[in-house]
Motif scaffolding. Structure first.
Motif, mmCIF file in Angstrom:
data_model
loop_
_atom_site.group_PDB
_atom_site.id
_atom_site.type_symbol
_atom_site.label_atom_id
_atom_site.label_comp_id
_atom_site.label_asym_id
_atom_site.label_seq_id
_atom_site.Cartn_x
_atom_site.Cartn_y
_atom_site.Cartn_z
ATOM 1 N N ILE A 72 0.636 -1.629 0.166
ATOM 2 C CA ILE A 72 -0.167 0.100 0.321
ATOM 3 C C ILE A 72 0.721 0.872 0.176
ATOM 4 C CG2 ILE A 72 -1.741 1.370 1.064
ATOM 5 C CD1 ILE A 72 -3.161 -1.895 2.265
ATOM 6 N N THR A 73 2.036 1.738 0.825
ATOM 7 C CA THR A 73 2.586 2.220 0.907
ATOM 8 C C THR A 73 3.506 2.577 -0.450
ATOM 9 O OG1 THR A 73 4.730 0.840 1.361
ATOM 10 C CG2 THR A 73 3.618 2.277 3.181
ATOM 11 N N ASP A 74 3.599 1.883 -1.558
ATOM 12 C CA ASP A 74 3.996 2.142 -2.993
ATOM 13 C C ASP A 74 2.981 3.211 -3.722
ATOM 14 O OD1 ASP A 74 5.617 0.311 -3.197
ATOM 15 O OD2 ASP A 74 4.537 -1.384 -3.668
ATOM 16 N N PHE A 75 1.994 3.233 -3.385
ATOM 17 C CA PHE A 75 0.926 4.441 -3.429
ATOM 18 C C PHE A 75 1.510 5.906 -3.015
ATOM 19 C CE2 PHE A 75 -2.705 1.178 -3.337
ATOM 20 C CZ PHE A 75 -2.904 1.756 -4.805
ATOM 21 N N ASP A 76 2.453 5.771 -2.117
ATOM 22 C CA ASP A 76 2.790 6.811 -1.225
ATOM 23 C C ASP A 76 3.780 7.599 -2.423
ATOM 24 O OD1 ASP A 76 1.122 7.856 0.320
ATOM 25 O OD2 ASP A 76 1.932 6.352 1.877
ATOM 26 N N THR A 77 4.645 6.460 -2.780
ATOM 27 C CA THR A 77 6.613 5.722 -3.756
ATOM 28 C C THR A 77 6.533 6.218 -4.645
ATOM 29 O OG1 THR A 77 6.953 4.401 -1.453
ATOM 30 C CG2 THR A 77 8.805 5.069 -3.397
ATOM 31 N N PHE A 78 5.423 6.099 -5.004
ATOM 32 C CA PHE A 78 5.531 5.997 -6.490
ATOM 33 C C PHE A 78 4.074 7.087 -7.456
ATOM 34 C CE2 PHE A 78 7.321 2.410 -5.522
ATOM 35 C CZ PHE A 78 8.073 2.838 -6.421
ATOM 36 N N ASP A 79 5.019 8.026 -7.629
ATOM 37 C CA ASP A 79 3.665 9.037 -9.371
ATOM 38 C C ASP A 79 3.205 8.210 -9.942
ATOM 39 O OD1 ASP A 79 5.123 10.884 -7.975
ATOM 40 O OD2 ASP A 79 6.861 10.998 -8.927
ATOM 41 N N TYR A 80 3.873 7.517 -10.575
ATOM 42 C CA TYR A 80 2.806 6.441 -12.536
ATOM 43 C C TYR A 80 3.119 4.808 -11.671
ATOM 44 C CZ TYR A 80 3.089 10.837 -14.958
ATOM 45 O OH TYR A 80 3.708 12.181 -14.972
ATOM 46 N N ILE A 81 2.252 4.611 -11.456
ATOM 47 C CA ILE A 81 1.804 2.849 -11.071
ATOM 48 C C ILE A 81 1.960 2.104 -12.899
ATOM 49 C CG2 ILE A 81 1.101 0.613 -10.496
ATOM 50 C CD1 ILE A 81 0.949 2.768 -7.622
ATOM 51 N N TYR A 82 2.244 1.071 -13.396
ATOM 52 C CA TYR A 82 1.618 0.814 -15.165
ATOM 53 C C TYR A 82 1.593 -0.576 -14.590
ATOM 54 C CZ TYR A 82 2.623 5.702 -17.084
ATOM 55 O OH TYR A 82 2.957 6.197 -17.292
ATOM 56 N N VAL A 83 -0.001 -1.636 -14.415
ATOM 57 C CA VAL A 83 -0.170 -2.544 -14.271
ATOM 58 C C VAL A 83 -0.011 -3.204 -16.326
ATOM 59 C CG1 VAL A 83 -0.648 -2.285 -12.391
ATOM 60 C CG2 VAL A 83 -2.458 -2.122 -14.292
ATOM 61 N N MET A 84 0.421 -4.228 -15.850
ATOM 62 C CA MET A 84 0.621 -5.142 -17.373
ATOM 63 C C MET A 84 -0.848 -5.528 -17.699
ATOM 64 S SD MET A 84 3.361 -5.252 -17.827
ATOM 65 C CE MET A 84 4.250 -4.392 -17.133
ATOM 66 N N ASP A 85 -1.768 -6.213 -17.108
ATOM 67 C CA ASP A 85 -3.233 -6.872 -16.938
ATOM 68 C C ASP A 85 -4.289 -6.122 -16.370
ATOM 69 O OD1 ASP A 85 -3.760 -8.689 -15.086
ATOM 70 O OD2 ASP A 85 -2.283 -9.756 -16.508
ATOM 71 N N HIS A 86 -5.498 -6.647 -16.943
ATOM 72 C CA HIS A 86 -6.719 -6.209 -16.099
ATOM 73 C C HIS A 86 -7.273 -6.573 -14.037
ATOM 74 C CE1 HIS A 86 -8.681 -3.891 -19.444
ATOM 75 N NE2 HIS A 86 -8.400 -4.921 -19.899
ATOM 76 N N SER A 87 -6.335 -7.614 -14.580
ATOM 77 C CA SER A 87 -5.789 -8.756 -12.896
ATOM 78 C C SER A 87 -5.146 -7.735 -12.346
ATOM 79 C CB SER A 87 -5.737 -9.951 -13.824
ATOM 80 O OG SER A 87 -5.547 -10.733 -12.111
ATOM 81 N N ASN A 88 -4.075 -7.421 -12.513
ATOM 82 C CA ASN A 88 -2.968 -6.563 -11.792
ATOM 83 C C ASN A 88 -3.768 -5.404 -11.272
ATOM 84 O OD1 ASN A 88 -0.773 -6.959 -14.362
ATOM 85 N ND2 ASN A 88 -1.123 -8.816 -12.276
ATOM 86 N N PHE A 89 -4.770 -5.068 -12.484
ATOM 87 C CA PHE A 89 -5.195 -3.740 -12.651
ATOM 88 C C PHE A 89 -6.513 -4.018 -10.837
ATOM 89 C CE2 PHE A 89 -8.645 -0.425 -12.488
ATOM 90 C CZ PHE A 89 -7.676 0.760 -13.620
ATOM 91 N N GLU A 90 -7.031 -4.242 -11.193
ATOM 92 C CA GLU A 90 -8.071 -4.558 -10.475
ATOM 93 C C GLU A 90 -7.596 -4.954 -9.340
ATOM 94 O OE1 GLU A 90 -10.914 -7.921 -11.416
ATOM 95 O OE2 GLU A 90 -11.036 -6.383 -13.628
ATOM 96 N N ASN A 91 -5.905 -6.178 -8.910
ATOM 97 C CA ASN A 91 -5.643 -6.034 -7.309
ATOM 98 C C ASN A 91 -4.994 -4.571 -7.382
ATOM 99 O OD1 ASN A 91 -6.553 -8.763 -7.361
ATOM 100 N ND2 ASN A 91 -4.632 -9.500 -8.519
#
Length: 151
Positions: A72-91
């Motif tokens: 969860i702290t990655d939301f604080d650390t990173f400006d952009y979060i790119y995911v590979m697929d819809h499952s990763n996005f939902e998770n």
């Protein structure tokens, strides 16, 4: 410094490739790139040997990366979060604390409007050609991302 996180399921195939490719295109004094997985299957592991081999064939060394799980702290650390697929996005979105967290998360292939399928295929159960295909997809899309970030 701008920080970018790329995320797949296990953090041994797709996201290590995206991490290495994007990192090679951005100046390290202005950008920090990392990768993570939504699952904890490969925490501490090196990338898949096929990912390492494909990256090496293109002049990129990802062998020193280590798998880690998204936190969860990655939301604080990173400006952009790119995911590979819809499952990763939902998770990842399920872990978001507010709309600002959600706004950081994007499917990596969304940046290329010419690609209709926005899912980076998982090459894990395939052969080296599947990893090469993923490399080409990620190389193309990271060209777009790096141009956007550098402009």
């Amino acid at each position: 410094m701008t920080s970018i996180l790329v995320v797949c399921l296990g953090n041994i195939c797709r996201s290590p490739l995206a991490h290495g490719i994007l990192e090679s295109k951005l100046p390290s004094d202005r950008f920090y790139v990392d990768s993570a997985g939504t699952a904890n299957y490969h925490v501490g592991d090196s990338p898949d040997q096929r990912s390492i081999a494909v990256a090496k064939a293109h002049g990129i060394d990802i062998s020193q990366q280590q798998g880690r799980q998204f936190k969860i702290t990655d939301f604080d650390t990173f400006d952009y979060i790119y995911v590979m697929d819809h499952s990763n996005f939902e998770n990842i979105v399920k872990l978001a604390r507010h709309t600002e967290d959600i706004a950081k998360v994007k499917l990596i292939l969304e940046v290329d409007s010419s690609i209709s399928e926005k899912h980076v295929p998982d090459p894990y159960h395939g052969d080296i050609s599947n990893f090469e295909n993923v490399y080409k997809l990620l190389d193309n899309v990271t060209n777009i991302i790096s141009r956007q970030l550098l402009s």
